[in-house]
Design a protein around this motif. Structure first.
Motif, PDB file in Angstrom:
ATOM      1  N   SER A 227     -10.096 -38.663  44.285  1.00 58.24           N
ATOM      2  CA  SER A 227      -9.951 -38.865  42.835  1.00 58.24           C
ATOM      3  C   SER A 227     -10.480 -40.262  42.529  1.00 58.24           C
ATOM      4  O   SER A 227     -10.802 -41.011  43.456  1.00 58.24           O
ATOM      5  CB  SER A 227      -8.480 -38.810  42.436  1.00 58.24           C
ATOM      6  OG  SER A 227      -7.857 -40.045  42.773  1.00 58.24           O
ATOM      7  N   ASN A 228     -10.550 -40.608  41.238  1.00 54.03           N
ATOM      8  CA  ASN A 228     -11.008 -41.974  40.979  1.00 54.03           C
ATOM      9  C   ASN A 228      -9.860 -42.986  40.903  1.00 54.03           C
ATOM     10  O   ASN A 228     -10.036 -44.091  40.422  1.00 54.03           O
ATOM     11  CB  ASN A 228     -11.916 -42.035  39.748  1.00 54.03           C
ATOM     12  CG  ASN A 228     -11.235 -41.478  38.525  1.00 54.03           C
ATOM     13  OD1 ASN A 228     -10.025 -41.233  38.563  1.00 54.03           O
ATOM     14  ND2 ASN A 228     -11.983 -41.273  37.454  1.00 54.03           N
ATOM     15  N   LYS A 229      -8.698 -42.605  41.435  1.00 50.93           N
ATOM     16  CA  LYS A 229      -7.587 -43.571  41.515  1.00 50.93           C
ATOM     17  C   LYS A 229      -8.021 -44.697  42.453  1.00 50.93           C
ATOM     18  O   LYS A 229      -8.614 -44.429  43.515  1.00 50.93           O
ATOM     19  CB  LYS A 229      -6.349 -42.899  42.118  1.00 50.93           C
ATOM     20  CG  LYS A 229      -5.637 -41.977  41.180  1.00 50.93           C
ATOM     21  CD  LYS A 229      -4.269 -41.666  41.806  1.00 50.93           C
ATOM     22  CE  LYS A 229      -3.772 -40.326  41.373  1.00 50.93           C
ATOM     23  NZ  LYS A 229      -3.120 -39.585  42.420  1.00 50.93           N
ATOM     24  N   PRO A 230      -7.678 -45.937  42.109  1.00 53.05           N
ATOM     25  CA  PRO A 230      -8.126 -47.068  42.939  1.00 53.05           C
ATOM     26  C   PRO A 230      -7.777 -46.902  44.414  1.00 53.05           C
ATOM     27  O   PRO A 230      -8.574 -47.257  45.283  1.00 53.05           O
ATOM     28  CB  PRO A 230      -7.396 -48.268  42.340  1.00 53.05           C
ATOM     29  CG  PRO A 230      -6.986 -47.849  40.968  1.00 53.05           C
ATOM     30  CD  PRO A 230      -6.909 -46.353  40.938  1.00 53.05           C
ATOM     31  N   GLU A 231      -6.610 -46.323  44.717  1.00 49.97           N
ATOM     32  CA  GLU A 231      -6.236 -46.232  46.143  1.00 49.97           C
ATOM     33  C   GLU A 231      -7.134 -45.234  46.888  1.00 49.97           C
ATOM     34  O   GLU A 231      -7.462 -45.439  48.058  1.00 49.97           O
ATOM     35  CB  GLU A 231      -4.742 -45.912  46.334  1.00 49.97           C
ATOM     36  CG  GLU A 231      -4.219 -44.670  45.645  1.00 49.97           C
ATOM     37  CD  GLU A 231      -3.780 -44.903  44.189  1.00 49.97           C
ATOM     38  OE1 GLU A 231      -4.345 -45.807  43.531  1.00 49.97           O
ATOM     39  OE2 GLU A 231      -2.918 -44.138  43.716  1.00 49.97           O
ATOM     40  N   ASP A 232      -7.557 -44.163  46.194  1.00 50.45           N
ATOM     41  CA  ASP A 232      -8.468 -43.210  46.856  1.00 50.45           C
ATOM     42  C   ASP A 232      -9.859 -43.836  47.039  1.00 50.45           C
ATOM     43  O   ASP A 232     -10.509 -43.654  48.072  1.00 50.45           O
ATOM     44  CB  ASP A 232      -8.582 -41.925  46.028  1.00 50.45           C
ATOM     45  CG  ASP A 232      -7.335 -41.045  46.153  1.00 50.45           C
ATOM     46  OD1 ASP A 232      -6.558 -41.252  47.111  1.00 50.45           O
ATOM     47  OD2 ASP A 232      -7.137 -40.161  45.299  1.00 50.45           O
ATOM     48  N   VAL A 233     -10.290 -44.566  46.021  1.00 52.10           N
ATOM     49  CA  VAL A 233     -11.611 -45.217  46.126  1.00 52.10           C
ATOM     50  C   VAL A 233     -11.582 -46.213  47.281  1.00 52.10           C
ATOM     51  O   VAL A 233     -12.521 -46.279  48.094  1.00 52.10           O
ATOM     52  CB  VAL A 233     -11.976 -45.920  44.786  1.00 52.10           C
ATOM     53  CG1 VAL A 233     -13.287 -46.698  44.917  1.00 52.10           C
ATOM     54  CG2 VAL A 233     -12.074 -44.896  43.651  1.00 52.10           C
ATOM     55  N   GLU A 234     -10.520 -46.961  47.364  1.00 54.94           N
ATOM     56  CA  GLU A 234     -10.404 -47.951  48.441  1.00 54.94           C
ATOM     57  C   GLU A 234     -10.392 -47.260  49.812  1.00 54.94           C
ATOM     58  O   GLU A 234     -11.011 -47.723  50.768  1.00 54.94           O
ATOM     59  CB  GLU A 234      -9.123 -48.771  48.226  1.00 54.94           C
ATOM     60  CG  GLU A 234      -9.038 -50.045  49.057  1.00 54.94           C
ATOM     61  CD  GLU A 234     -10.348 -50.808  49.179  1.00 54.94           C
ATOM     62  OE1 GLU A 234     -11.065 -50.955  48.168  1.00 54.94           O
ATOM     63  OE2 GLU A 234     -10.678 -51.232  50.306  1.00 54.94           O
ATOM     64  N   ALA A 235      -9.711 -46.107  49.880  1.00 51.56           N
ATOM     65  CA  ALA A 235      -9.647 -45.379  51.153  1.00 51.56           C
ATOM     66  C   ALA A 235     -11.047 -44.917  51.564  1.00 51.56           C
ATOM     67  O   ALA A 235     -11.428 -44.993  52.737  1.00 51.56           O
ATOM     68  CB  ALA A 235      -8.702 -44.187  51.012  1.00 51.56           C
ATOM     69  N   ALA A 236     -11.833 -44.462  50.586  1.00 49.15           N
ATOM     70  CA  ALA A 236     -13.198 -44.004  50.900  1.00 49.15           C
ATOM     71  C   ALA A 236     -14.049 -45.177  51.375  1.00 49.15           C
ATOM     72  O   ALA A 236     -14.797 -45.075  52.354  1.00 49.15           O
ATOM     73  CB  ALA A 236     -13.828 -43.356  49.668  1.00 49.15           C
ATOM     74  N   ARG A 237     -13.887 -46.312  50.704  1.00 48.30           N
ATOM     75  CA  ARG A 237     -14.659 -47.497  51.117  1.00 48.30           C
ATOM     76  C   ARG A 237     -14.291 -47.889  52.549  1.00 48.30           C
ATOM     77  O   ARG A 237     -15.148 -48.223  53.371  1.00 48.30           O
ATOM     78  CB  ARG A 237     -14.378 -48.647  50.159  1.00 48.30           C
ATOM     79  CG  ARG A 237     -15.262 -49.863  50.437  1.00 48.30           C
ATOM     80  CD  ARG A 237     -14.921 -51.078  49.605  1.00 48.30           C
ATOM     81  NE  ARG A 237     -15.390 -50.982  48.235  1.00 48.30           N
ATOM     82  CZ  ARG A 237     -14.624 -50.791  47.160  1.00 48.30           C
ATOM     83  NH1 ARG A 237     -13.322 -50.665  47.319  1.00 48.30           N
ATOM     84  NH2 ARG A 237     -15.123 -50.713  45.953  1.00 48.30           N
ATOM     85  N   LYS A 238     -13.026 -47.795  52.848  1.00 42.99           N
ATOM     86  CA  LYS A 238     -12.544 -48.158  54.193  1.00 42.99           C
ATOM     87  C   LYS A 238     -13.161 -47.248  55.259  1.00 42.99           C
ATOM     88  O   LYS A 238     -13.549 -47.701  56.338  1.00 42.99           O
ATOM     89  CB  LYS A 238     -11.016 -47.978  54.224  1.00 42.99           C
ATOM     90  CG  LYS A 238     -10.285 -49.235  54.623  1.00 42.99           C
ATOM     91  CD  LYS A 238      -8.813 -49.073  54.412  1.00 42.99           C
ATOM     92  CE  LYS A 238      -8.055 -49.750  55.530  1.00 42.99           C
ATOM     93  NZ  LYS A 238      -6.625 -49.685  55.346  1.00 42.99           N
ATOM     94  N   VAL A 239     -13.257 -45.958  54.936  1.00 43.37           N
ATOM     95  CA  VAL A 239     -13.844 -45.027  55.908  1.00 43.37           C
ATOM     96  C   VAL A 239     -15.324 -45.331  56.097  1.00 43.37           C
ATOM     97  O   VAL A 239     -15.840 -45.335  57.213  1.00 43.37           O
ATOM     98  CB  VAL A 239     -13.635 -43.560  55.466  1.00 43.37           C
ATOM     99  CG1 VAL A 239     -14.513 -42.609  56.276  1.00 43.37           C
ATOM    100  CG2 VAL A 239     -12.167 -43.183  55.621  1.00 43.37           C
ATOM    101  N   LEU A 240     -16.013 -45.625  54.979  1.00 43.34           N
ATOM    102  CA  LEU A 240     -17.452 -45.867  55.087  1.00 43.34           C
ATOM    103  C   LEU A 240     -17.750 -47.036  56.010  1.00 43.34           C
ATOM    104  O   LEU A 240     -18.649 -46.972  56.843  1.00 43.34           O
ATOM    105  CB  LEU A 240     -18.067 -46.099  53.696  1.00 43.34           C
ATOM    106  CG  LEU A 240     -19.571 -46.336  53.713  1.00 43.34           C
ATOM    107  CD1 LEU A 240     -20.314 -45.126  54.268  1.00 43.34           C
ATOM    108  CD2 LEU A 240     -20.093 -46.645  52.318  1.00 43.34           C
ATOM    109  N   PHE A 241     -16.992 -48.113  55.877  1.00 44.22           N
ATOM    110  CA  PHE A 241     -17.299 -49.301  56.677  1.00 44.22           C
ATOM    111  C   PHE A 241     -16.359 -49.469  57.873  1.00 44.22           C
ATOM    112  O   PHE A 241     -16.443 -50.447  58.596  1.00 44.22           O
ATOM    113  CB  PHE A 241     -17.261 -50.555  55.783  1.00 44.22           C
ATOM    114  CG  PHE A 241     -18.275 -50.502  54.672  1.00 44.22           C
ATOM    115  CD1 PHE A 241     -19.637 -50.493  54.962  1.00 44.22           C
ATOM    116  CD2 PHE A 241     -17.882 -50.433  53.344  1.00 44.22           C
ATOM    117  CE1 PHE A 241     -20.580 -50.427  53.940  1.00 44.22           C
ATOM    118  CE2 PHE A 241     -18.812 -50.373  52.319  1.00 44.22           C
ATOM    119  CZ  PHE A 241     -20.173 -50.362  52.613  1.00 44.22           C
TER     120      PHE A 241
END
Ligand code: NOJ
Length: 613
Positions: A227-241
């Motif tokens: 979702s575009n909730k900040p915590e989900d966005v942050e989780a995706a960023r964490k996985v990417l890097f």
């Protein structure tokens, strides 16, 4: 919207399309051996592939027809330097120079990739990427490339997808050279590849005959949030890097392969996690790897679906049954394209070029002889739209290279995957333009204007025209056309016009009340970013009480000189209504200027004019 100088291109690699020729002087490389040993699907190899080495002239002409502005291609190290180091194959120099010149002749900007997985076999036999000498070998190759091509090519890319050739080539063995090495060796190979990249950047610049632009083209699965909730966005960023891959797939990692190149250090988390396998990493190594670059390339195809778990840690989310997939079974994830571009441009301080993106489809020739590939259009429309969204929000994306132009040899998958926008019949080498190529042509022509995202909510604009009073005007524009204008001298209605003499006003929608000329200037996207210095259409309705005369300019140049920079007016006039006995006059019968002057002096218009009912 995309920048005016956005680079719209296609990408390919040498081995996947070129083919070979017994007399081409090329040396053997790792894929030759891998194929001979049965490493590919159905045993197919690339001896012929698209026979591009003999057909590039036609292929580039077709590229030009499709409006393609840039071409990312690779050259084969072993074709250029058959033994990997030492003697240069002049036939290869001539071939690649001619290819580059031919691209340019067709208005196509070359982007040359040095290494797209074709390691010379002689050097492989000496240890390949595992041998630290590879840094000199690759450096020497870069010198040869710069010395032979920098006068005609300005853009260079060192490595294509190191994640892939390091991991799939040396760990899972699914690609050439087909090895299953211990982790320690694979980390050494990755480190050597990055150092070789650095050495290549140094040598490309040092031996180029003029300033050039250099980049690097890694890849990876991106990550996009649930979702575009900040915590989900942050989780995706964490996985990417981050480091969420199992050890036997560790090379599939963005930060490990990009942080050293773009930021000058390995990611701390990785250094800790992989400590037991790492080679010695010195400050000099990091300096060598961290060479100034002009752009960051990234190949992006899809991404993981991620949300924040209860403990805040990322969680991989399963996709619904029936989730759309490409011919290679890769998930279709335009959101990963959007978030990938955002995350990458936030972390790394360089302009981004998408150096590959596209899909394989089960394309077929239809009864009408054409190849209809709506799935690919849908895919590209959503991905390129996602790229526009990221760019509109500030991501510095400068170019897009669609993978790929011609259907070609897809490595271990042989010819099973068709990624091209041009269909290739491998039995006859016939090329058929797929629907997606025509579609991409329009995307390029309109700088993205035809993308679905730019069509959404697009209303037809209605105009309140400008009507003028003229001594010869009449009343029909009010009485028959209904325009609310007083008087019996209404000569002209500038119906669809942004001309200063009759600039219409938008009647409806978001632009209501604006002049058409202002919408044209301030919202080019409404008009598909049509490339023209002014609104290109003028429609008028004219009502004359008696005679009406129309003069047209013969051409643009004449009009520019004789009417204040006006257009030449390619005109079309319709007579909507006239009195029963009306005569139309067009031209005259005088054969010489003298005859014309004489007829005028004698008032002899009946004979002079060319009249008809
Ligand atoms: C990555 C590679 O660079 C290219 O060679 C390959 O064909 C495409 N992606 C599609 O798999």
């Amino acid at each position: 919207m995309f920048r005016d100088d956005f680079v719209w291109g296609v990408a390919s690699s040498a081995y996947q399309i070129e083919g070979r020729d017994a007399n081409d002087g090329a040396g053997a490389m790792i894929w030759d051996k891998f194929i001979a040993e049965g490493g590919t699907k159905d045993g197919y190899g690339a001896e012929v592939a698209c026979d591009h080495m003999h057909r590039y002239k036609e292929d580039f002409a077709l590229m030009r027809l499709m409006g393609i502005k840039a071409y990312r291609f690779s050259i084969s190290w072993a074709r250029l330097i058959p033994e990997g180091t030492g003697k240069v194959n002049e036939k290869a120099v001539a071939l690649y120079r001619d290819m580059i010149l031919e691209m340019k002749k067709n208005g196509i900007e070359p982007y040359l990739t040095m290494y797209h997985w074709e390691f010379p076999q002689v050097l492989q036999d000496r240890g390949g990427w595992l041998n630290e000498e590879v840094i000199q070998w690759f450096g020497e190759y870069a010198k040869v490339v710069a010395e032979n091509f920098s006068d005609i090519c300005e853009n260079f890319i060192t490595l294509n997808e190191p994640e892939c050739f390091v991991g799939i080539g040396h760990m899972s063995g699914w690609h050439a050279p087909g090895l299953h090495l211990p982790y320690k060796d694979v980390f050494q190979i990755a480190h050597n590849a990055l150092r070789a990249h650095g050495q290549a950047v140094i040598n490309l610049r040092k031996y180029a005959c003029r300033p050039i632009k250099v980049g690097y083209a890694p890849t990876c699965g991106m990550a996009y949030p649930y979702s575009n909730k900040p915590e989900d966005v942050e989780a995706a960023r964490k996985v990417l890097f981050g480091f969420y891959q199992p050890m036997d797939n560790w090379t599939w990692n963005v930060a490990w392969f990009s942080d050293p190149v773009f930021l000058g250090h390995y990611p701390k988390e990785g250094l800790e996690k992989f400590a037991e396998y790492l080679p010695e990493i010195t400050e000099e190594d990091m300096e060598l790897i961290h060479q100034p670059l002009d752009f960051m390339g990234q190949n992006i195809y899809n991404g993981y679906y991620i949300r924040a778990g209860k403990d805040g840690e990322p969680e991989f989310v399963d996709r619904a049954p029936g989730f759309p997939k490409t011919g290679s079974d890769w998930p279709v994830t335009p959101e990963a394209f959007y978030y990938g571009i955002r995350f990458l441009t936030e972390r790394y301080p360089l302009p981004l070029y998408i150096t590959e993106n596209g899909m394989s489809c089960h394309d077929n020739i239809s009864a009408d002889g054409r190849v209809h590939d709506p799935n690919r259009i849908t895919f590209l429309d959503s991905y390129i739209g996602a790229m526009q969204r990221a760019s509109d929000e500030g991501a510095d994306v400068r170019g897009y290279f669609l993978w790929t132009f011609l259907d070609n040899f897809e490595w271990s998958d042989g010819y099973k995957q068709r990624f091209g926008i041009i269909y290739v019949d491998f039995a006859t080498q016939q090329r058929i333009v797929k629907d997606s190529a025509f579609w991409y042509q329009k995307v390029i022509e309109t700088n993205g204007g035809i993308l679905s995202m730019n069509q959404a909510n697009k209303e037809i604009l209605f105009l309140d025209p400008v009507c003028t009073h003229n001594i010869w005007g009449g009343t029909k524009l009010r009485e028959e056309f209904g325009y609310p204008v007083e008087g019996d001298d209404i000569g002209e209605c500038w119906g669809i016009s942004a001309h200063p003499n009759g600039d219409g006003t938008i009647r409806n929608g978001a632009f209501s009340g604006m002049k058409l000329s202002a919408v044209w200037k301030e919202h080019p996207e409404v008009f598909g970013n049509y490339d023209c210095d002014r609104f290109p259409l003028l429609t008028k309705i004219i009502d004359a009480r008696d005679d009406l005369s129309i003069q047209v300019h013969p051409d643009d140049d004449y009009a520019k000189v004789h009417e204040n920079g006006s257009f030449g007016k390619t005109e079309c006039w319709y007579v909507l209504d006239c009195k029963e006995d009306t005569k139309m006059v067009m031209g005259h019968h005088a054969k010489t200027k003298e005859e014309l002057v004489k007829a005028i002096e004698n008032d002899d218009y009946d004979h002079l004019l060319n009249k008809f009912d």
